[in-house]
Design a protein around this motif. Structure first.
Motif, PDB file in Angstrom:
ATOM      1  N   LEU A  62       0.839  -1.197   0.000  1.00  0.00           N
ATOM      2  CA  LEU A  62       0.000   0.000   0.000  1.00  0.00           C
ATOM      3  C   LEU A  62       0.868   1.238   0.000  1.00  0.00           C
ATOM      4  O   LEU A  62       1.860   1.324   0.715  1.00  0.00           O
ATOM      5  CB  LEU A  62      -0.906   0.041   1.234  1.00  0.00           C
ATOM      6  CG  LEU A  62      -2.085  -0.911   1.255  1.00  0.00           C
ATOM      7  CD1 LEU A  62      -3.052  -0.544   2.377  1.00  0.00           C
ATOM      8  CD2 LEU A  62      -2.825  -0.952  -0.047  1.00  0.00           C
ATOM      9  N   SER A  64      -0.882   4.134   0.459  1.00  0.00           N
ATOM     10  CA  SER A  64      -1.625   4.858   1.504  1.00  0.00           C
ATOM     11  C   SER A  64      -2.869   4.058   1.870  1.00  0.00           C
ATOM     12  O   SER A  64      -3.329   3.209   1.109  1.00  0.00           O
ATOM     13  CB  SER A  64      -2.021   6.262   1.024  1.00  0.00           C
ATOM     14  OG  SER A  64      -2.904   6.181  -0.079  1.00  0.00           O
ATOM     15  N   GLY A  65      -3.406   4.340   3.046  1.00  0.00           N
ATOM     16  CA  GLY A  65      -4.631   3.701   3.498  1.00  0.00           C
ATOM     17  C   GLY A  65      -4.401   2.355   4.151  1.00  0.00           C
ATOM     18  O   GLY A  65      -3.296   2.025   4.577  1.00  0.00           O
ATOM     19  N   ARG A  66      -5.489   1.575   4.212  1.00  0.00           N
ATOM     20  CA  ARG A  66      -5.452   0.240   4.810  1.00  0.00           C
ATOM     21  C   ARG A  66      -6.369  -0.665   3.993  1.00  0.00           C
ATOM     22  O   ARG A  66      -7.385  -0.224   3.477  1.00  0.00           O
ATOM     23  CB  ARG A  66      -5.922   0.266   6.256  1.00  0.00           C
ATOM     24  CG  ARG A  66      -5.060   1.094   7.174  1.00  0.00           C
ATOM     25  CD  ARG A  66      -5.593   1.096   8.602  1.00  0.00           C
ATOM     26  NE  ARG A  66      -5.461  -0.209   9.220  1.00  0.00           N
ATOM     27  CZ  ARG A  66      -4.371  -0.644   9.839  1.00  0.00           C
ATOM     28  NH1 ARG A  66      -3.315   0.115   9.897  1.00  0.00           N
ATOM     29  NH2 ARG A  66      -4.329  -1.835  10.395  1.00  0.00           N
ATOM     30  N   ALA A  67      -6.001  -1.933   3.922  1.00  0.00           N
ATOM     31  CA  ALA A  67      -6.818  -2.921   3.213  1.00  0.00           C
ATOM     32  C   ALA A  67      -6.476  -4.301   3.754  1.00  0.00           C
ATOM     33  O   ALA A  67      -5.566  -4.460   4.570  1.00  0.00           O
ATOM     34  CB  ALA A  67      -6.562  -2.860   1.704  1.00  0.00           C
ATOM     35  N   GLU A  82      -0.871  -2.534   4.706  1.00  0.00           N
ATOM     36  CA  GLU A  82      -0.701  -1.132   5.089  1.00  0.00           C
ATOM     37  C   GLU A  82       0.665  -0.704   4.584  1.00  0.00           C
ATOM     38  O   GLU A  82       1.493  -1.552   4.246  1.00  0.00           O
ATOM     39  CB  GLU A  82      -0.831  -0.957   6.606  1.00  0.00           C
ATOM     40  CG  GLU A  82       0.109  -1.818   7.403  1.00  0.00           C
ATOM     41  CD  GLU A  82      -0.193  -1.814   8.889  1.00  0.00           C
ATOM     42  OE1 GLU A  82       0.745  -1.545   9.650  1.00  0.00           O
ATOM     43  OE2 GLU A  82      -1.333  -2.065   9.281  1.00  0.00           O
ATOM     44  N   THR A  99     -11.270  -3.363   1.176  1.00  0.00           N
ATOM     45  CA  THR A  99     -11.002  -2.216   2.046  1.00  0.00           C
ATOM     46  C   THR A  99     -12.039  -2.158   3.162  1.00  0.00           C
ATOM     47  O   THR A  99     -13.127  -2.724   3.044  1.00  0.00           O
ATOM     48  CB  THR A  99     -11.023  -0.884   1.271  1.00  0.00           C
ATOM     49  OG1 THR A  99     -12.298  -0.711   0.678  1.00  0.00           O
ATOM     50  CG2 THR A  99      -9.945  -0.844   0.209  1.00  0.00           C
ATOM     51  N   ALA A 104      -7.803   2.859  -0.040  1.00  0.00           N
ATOM     52  CA  ALA A 104      -6.438   2.339  -0.128  1.00  0.00           C
ATOM     53  C   ALA A 104      -5.887   2.601  -1.519  1.00  0.00           C
ATOM     54  O   ALA A 104      -6.593   2.461  -2.511  1.00  0.00           O
ATOM     55  CB  ALA A 104      -6.420   0.842   0.169  1.00  0.00           C
ATOM     56  N   VAL A 106      -3.119   0.999  -3.753  1.00  0.00           N
ATOM     57  CA  VAL A 106      -2.359  -0.248  -3.818  1.00  0.00           C
ATOM     58  C   VAL A 106      -1.379  -0.204  -4.983  1.00  0.00           C
ATOM     59  O   VAL A 106      -1.741   0.193  -6.092  1.00  0.00           O
ATOM     60  CB  VAL A 106      -3.320  -1.451  -4.026  1.00  0.00           C
ATOM     61  CG1 VAL A 106      -2.549  -2.765  -4.059  1.00  0.00           C
ATOM     62  CG2 VAL A 106      -4.410  -1.471  -2.963  1.00  0.00           C
TER      63      VAL A 106
END
Length: 144
Positions: A62, A64-67, A82, A99, A104, A106
């Motif tokens: 990633l 940015s963000g989260r998944a 992450e 997500t 996110a 990716v």
């Protein structure tokens, strides 16, 4: 002049409603697959797929963000994604990115060990966006 290509993410041609950036083609890469995917919050429509058809192993991280990267199909193993986490998935394994409450971005990198890389047509700049419906998205053979 040096053989260098520099672009910002916003400069890559996008398909799938802007969610898939044709980074490989945009940079002129020919030896491996490379894509940036922007997935919205609570996204569950990323296809559960493997890469048996083209023998690609893929690496995900990633920006940015989260998944969550689910490996092994429904009921498989869930792995948090992450920034700073890198996950390699072999060609035969089913994989799906999901997500949660946040979006996110990716980065996906793929290649076929011991074989020349053949880019899927949909990843080429100027190629038509292959998805006209959610059904099309689920039937798409992904290769980045």
């Amino acid at each position: 002049m040096a053989d260098v290509t520099i672009k910002r993410i916003e400069e890559f041609e996008a398909i799938f409603g802007g969610g898939f950036k044709r980074a490989r083609a945009g940079l002129g890469v020919s030896s491996f697959g490379l894509a940036v995917m922007d997935l919205p919050p609570n996204f569950t429509d990323y296809p559960d797929h493997d890469q048996v058809h083209d023998h690609q192993e893929e690496v995900y991280t990633l920006l940015s963000g989260r998944a969550t990267l689910r490996v092994g199909g429904e009921g498989g193993e869930d792995h948090p994604l992450e920034p700073g986490i890198w996950i390699r998935v072999g060609p035969q394994e089913k994989r799906k990115i999901i997500t949660g409450d946040e979006p996110a971005r990716v980065l996906a990198v793929g290649g076929s060990p011991g074989e020349p890389y053949i880019a899927p047509e949909f990843t080429e700049e100027g190629a038509p966006d292959p998805v006209g419906s959610k059904k099309d998205l689920h039937n798409l053979e992904l290769g980045h």
